[in-house]
Motif scaffolding. Structure first.
Motif, short mmCIF file in Angstrom:
data_model
loop_
_atom_site.label_atom_id
_atom_site.label_comp_id
_atom_site.label_asym_id
_atom_site.label_seq_id
_atom_site.Cartn_x
_atom_site.Cartn_y
_atom_site.Cartn_z
N TRP A 1 -53.58 4.81 -82.67
CA TRP A 1 -54.17 3.77 -83.52
C TRP A 1 -53.47 3.68 -84.88
O TRP A 1 -53.46 2.62 -85.50
N ASP B 1 -50.43 1.59 -84.20
CA ASP B 1 -50.80 0.20 -83.97
C ASP B 1 -50.92 -0.58 -85.28
O ASP B 1 -50.84 -1.81 -85.29
N GLY C 1 -58.49 -1.57 -87.12
CA GLY C 1 -57.96 -0.34 -86.54
C GLY C 1 -58.72 0.90 -86.93
O GLY C 1 -58.73 1.89 -86.21
#
Length: 225
Positions: free
Chosen positions: A107, A110, A210
């Protein structure tokens, strides 16, 4: 040279150009009568009986001086450290400093490219704590807060083989009660909206998406990169 101070204490020339610093140093050196000798490596240095230093240069020349400043920029090349040792100095083993953190956490990757202007970064158990801008990258964490943490904690983190927890407070200006109150206020005012659509400043919508309810604390290899 006119300087400006950023909100986190960093200082830069108002031009935002490193050439300004170079020009300033060269100008002052010239005004002080400093002679610059370029493209000459120092092969060795010895202390003479009269207290002066004698330098042997790579082109075969020798220079004498009463004051000697070694500014090697580090000792990644053994010869640079040997020059100081030849004059009786001892060297501490060098370790990496000012490095970014490598986090193999999906994450985090990302969110590569997202920056947050005020984050508190903590390495629990080390006493290291810094606050400032943070940048999420495709390999982990960077930005002033992380670089300062790695700089002040260079030896501590090296001693842990770069395996240590990282705890990030994304909203350090809010305590737990204030954060809960802010979220409750938004829930009452706009109960149908999702948290990601109403991020708390200075978090962006991408960052809020996120980070929603995820903990950023785990033990992993974080540097140096």
């Amino acid at each position: 040279m006119k300087l400006k101070t950023e909100s986190d204490g960093r200082m830069f020339p108002v031009t935002d150009s490193s050439q300004t610093i170079i020009d300033c140093l060269l100008r002052e050196a010239s005004a002080a009568g400093v002679k610059l000798t370029l493209n000459r490596g120092v092969e060795g240095a010895t202390l003479r009986p009269d207290g002066a230093f004698e330098l042997r240069l790579s082109n075969g020349e020798t220079l004498a001086c009463h004051r000697l400043l070694l500014a090697t920029g580090g000792c990644r090349v053994p010869a640079l450290g040997q020059l100081a040792q030849s004059l009786g100095h001892t060297l501490e083993p060098p370790v990496p400093s000012l490095f970014t953190f490598h986090l193999p956490t999906p994450w985090v990757r990302d969110l590569a490219g997202v920056s947050v202007e005020a984050v508190e970064a903590v390495a629990p158990g080390t006493g290291l704590r810094e606050r400032g801008a943070l940048l999420l990258t495709h390999w982990g964490l960077s930005g002033p807060a992380i670089l300062r943490l790695s700089a002040w904690g260079a030896r501590e983190l090296h001693g842990r083989n770069y395996q240590f927890p990282v705890r990030l407070n994304w909203l350090p200006h809010l305590n737990a009660e204030a954060l809960a109150a802010a979220l409750e206020s938004r829930r009452r005012a706009q109960p149908a909206r999702r948290v990601v659509n109403t991020p708390l400043a200075p978090l962006s919508a991408a960052c809020g998406n996120g980070l929603s309810w995820r903990r950023a604390s785990r033990t992993t290899r974080v540097g140096p990169r």
